[in-house]
Design a protein around this motif. Sequence first.
Motif, PDB file in Angstrom:
ATOM      1  N   ARG A   1      13.354 -18.951  -4.564  1.00  0.00           N
ATOM      2  CA  ARG A   1      13.775 -17.621  -4.978  1.00  0.00           C
ATOM      3  C   ARG A   1      15.278 -17.566  -5.172  1.00  0.00           C
ATOM      4  N   LYS A   2      15.693 -16.590  -5.991  1.00  0.00           N
ATOM      5  CA  LYS A   2      17.119 -16.336  -6.192  1.00  0.00           C
ATOM      6  C   LYS A   2      17.372 -14.908  -5.741  1.00  0.00           C
ATOM      7  N   ASN A   3      18.254 -14.745  -4.783  1.00  0.00           N
ATOM      8  CA  ASN A   3      18.555 -13.425  -4.234  1.00  0.00           C
ATOM      9  C   ASN A   3      19.597 -12.746  -5.115  1.00  0.00           C
ATOM     10  N   GLU A   4      19.224 -11.618  -5.708  1.00  0.00           N
ATOM     11  CA  GLU A   4      20.125 -10.875  -6.597  1.00  0.00           C
ATOM     12  C   GLU A   4      20.527  -9.534  -6.003  1.00  0.00           C
ATOM     13  N   THR A   5      20.374  -9.394  -4.701  1.00  0.00           N
ATOM     14  CA  THR A   5      20.763  -8.166  -4.027  1.00  0.00           C
ATOM     15  C   THR A   5      22.281  -8.042  -4.070  1.00  0.00           C
TER      16      THR A   5
ATOM     17  N   LYS B   1       0.818  -1.209   0.000  1.00  0.00           N
ATOM     18  CA  LYS B   1       0.000   0.000   0.000  1.00  0.00           C
ATOM     19  C   LYS B   1       0.855   1.265   0.000  1.00  0.00           C
ATOM     20  N   LYS B   2       2.053   1.171   0.556  1.00  0.00           N
ATOM     21  CA  LYS B   2       2.973   2.305   0.582  1.00  0.00           C
ATOM     22  C   LYS B   2       3.865   2.359  -0.660  1.00  0.00           C
ATOM     23  N   ASN B   3       3.580   1.501  -1.634  1.00  0.00           N
ATOM     24  CA  ASN B   3       4.334   1.427  -2.896  1.00  0.00           C
ATOM     25  C   ASN B   3       5.801   1.077  -2.685  1.00  0.00           C
ATOM     26  N   HIS B   4       6.103   0.217  -1.724  1.00  0.00           N
ATOM     27  CA  HIS B   4       7.479  -0.191  -1.463  1.00  0.00           C
ATOM     28  C   HIS B   4       7.860  -1.445  -2.233  1.00  0.00           C
ATOM     29  N   ILE B   5       6.908  -2.115  -2.859  1.00  0.00           N
ATOM     30  CA  ILE B   5       7.168  -3.379  -3.544  1.00  0.00           C
ATOM     31  C   ILE B   5       6.835  -3.229  -5.018  1.00  0.00           C
ATOM     32  N   THR B   6       7.785  -3.638  -5.885  1.00  0.00           N
ATOM     33  CA  THR B   6       7.539  -3.620  -7.320  1.00  0.00           C
ATOM     34  C   THR B   6       7.780  -5.011  -7.888  1.00  0.00           C
ATOM     35  N   VAL B   7       7.011  -5.341  -8.911  1.00  0.00           N
ATOM     36  CA  VAL B   7       7.177  -6.599  -9.633  1.00  0.00           C
ATOM     37  C   VAL B   7       7.463  -6.241 -11.080  1.00  0.00           C
ATOM     38  N   ASN B   8       8.602  -6.647 -11.581  1.00  0.00           N
ATOM     39  CA  ASN B   8       9.037  -6.337 -12.949  1.00  0.00           C
ATOM     40  C   ASN B   8       8.980  -4.836 -13.233  1.00  0.00           C
ATOM     41  N   GLY B   9       9.361  -4.026 -12.242  1.00  0.00           N
ATOM     42  CA  GLY B   9       9.439  -2.586 -12.423  1.00  0.00           C
ATOM     43  C   GLY B   9       8.132  -1.839 -12.231  1.00  0.00           C
TER      44      GLY B   9
ATOM     45  N   PRO C   1       6.848 -17.615 -11.930  1.00  0.00           N
ATOM     46  CA  PRO C   1       8.293 -17.854 -12.040  1.00  0.00           C
ATOM     47  C   PRO C   1       8.917 -16.907 -13.068  1.00  0.00           C
ATOM     48  N   THR C   2      10.132 -16.500 -12.812  1.00  0.00           N
ATOM     49  CA  THR C   2      10.950 -15.545 -13.575  1.00  0.00           C
ATOM     50  C   THR C   2      10.575 -14.089 -13.311  1.00  0.00           C
ATOM     51  N   ASP C   3       9.576 -13.805 -12.478  1.00  0.00           N
ATOM     52  CA  ASP C   3       9.277 -12.423 -12.113  1.00  0.00           C
ATOM     53  C   ASP C   3      10.380 -11.890 -11.208  1.00  0.00           C
ATOM     54  N   LYS C   4      10.682 -10.606 -11.369  1.00  0.00           N
ATOM     55  CA  LYS C   4      11.702  -9.955 -10.543  1.00  0.00           C
ATOM     56  C   LYS C   4      10.990  -9.033  -9.557  1.00  0.00           C
TER      57      LYS C   4
ATOM     58  N   GLN D   1      16.543  -1.111   5.476  1.00  0.00           N
ATOM     59  CA  GLN D   1      17.453  -0.181   4.800  1.00  0.00           C
ATOM     60  C   GLN D   1      18.259  -0.825   3.683  1.00  0.00           C
ATOM     61  N   ILE D   2      17.754  -1.942   3.143  1.00  0.00           N
ATOM     62  CA  ILE D   2      18.395  -2.597   2.010  1.00  0.00           C
ATOM     63  C   ILE D   2      17.347  -2.769   0.917  1.00  0.00           C
ATOM     64  N   THR D   3      17.699  -2.428  -0.310  1.00  0.00           N
ATOM     65  CA  THR D   3      16.810  -2.688  -1.433  1.00  0.00           C
ATOM     66  C   THR D   3      17.059  -4.115  -1.890  1.00  0.00           C
ATOM     67  N   GLN D   4      16.116  -4.983  -1.581  1.00  0.00           N
ATOM     68  CA  GLN D   4      16.231  -6.403  -1.915  1.00  0.00           C
ATOM     69  C   GLN D   4      15.747  -6.623  -3.338  1.00  0.00           C
ATOM     70  N   ILE D   5      16.465  -7.445  -4.088  1.00  0.00           N
ATOM     71  CA  ILE D   5      16.067  -7.818  -5.444  1.00  0.00           C
ATOM     72  C   ILE D   5      16.057  -9.342  -5.484  1.00  0.00           C
ATOM     73  N   ILE D   6      14.882  -9.914  -5.760  1.00  0.00           N
ATOM     74  CA  ILE D   6      14.797 -11.372  -5.832  1.00  0.00           C
ATOM     75  C   ILE D   6      14.094 -11.777  -7.118  1.00  0.00           C
ATOM     76  N   THR D   7      14.435 -12.965  -7.604  1.00  0.00           N
ATOM     77  CA  THR D   7      13.784 -13.538  -8.765  1.00  0.00           C
ATOM     78  C   THR D   7      13.023 -14.772  -8.315  1.00  0.00           C
ATOM     79  N   VAL D   8      11.785 -14.883  -8.745  1.00  0.00           N
ATOM     80  CA  VAL D   8      10.942 -16.021  -8.378  1.00  0.00           C
ATOM     81  C   VAL D   8      11.371 -17.221  -9.208  1.00  0.00           C
ATOM     82  N   LEU D   9      11.754 -18.310  -8.546  1.00  0.00           N
ATOM     83  CA  LEU D   9      12.124 -19.533  -9.250  1.00  0.00           C
ATOM     84  C   LEU D   9      10.957 -20.515  -9.314  1.00  0.00           C
TER      85      LEU D   9
END
Length: 129
Positions: free
Chosen positions: A77-81, A24-32, A43-46, A53-61
């Motif tokens: 998941r694959k952690n790409e942070t 709701k606070k727009n802190h989460i994005t899926v594929n931008g 699967p394959t969504d980013k 205080q870390i911007t986490q980037i994960i890919t759904v496996l």
Amino acid sequence: MRIDKYLWCVRYYKTRNMVTEACKKNHITVNGQVAKPSKEVFPTDKITFRKDQITQIITVLDIPESRVGAKLVDIYRKNETPPEAYAHLELLKLSKEHYRKSGTGRPTKKDRRDIDEYGDDIIDEEEEN
């Protein structure tokens, strides 16, 4: 699977309600794109989100059936942070503990004088300029 349920299942958040609030606070994005809690994840969504205080980037496996144990999270998941983000977090923790250890109580009289003296030095420098 819904984004709120997925992030809860792979143990990034303790409760689904916490994920919903982040969405709701727009802190989460899926594929931008900013995601609502009901956004379907495949699967394959980013997924990108900011937590601790870390911007986490994960890919759904893969999509889990339900909440999984901590040892099984890497299957889904694959952690790409970038590692620099984690190094930055460690640096923040160290800088907070530099002067006083956490839980040592109120500043002593000497600490208080040092703090006041530090403020006076800044004011004196401003007056000179």
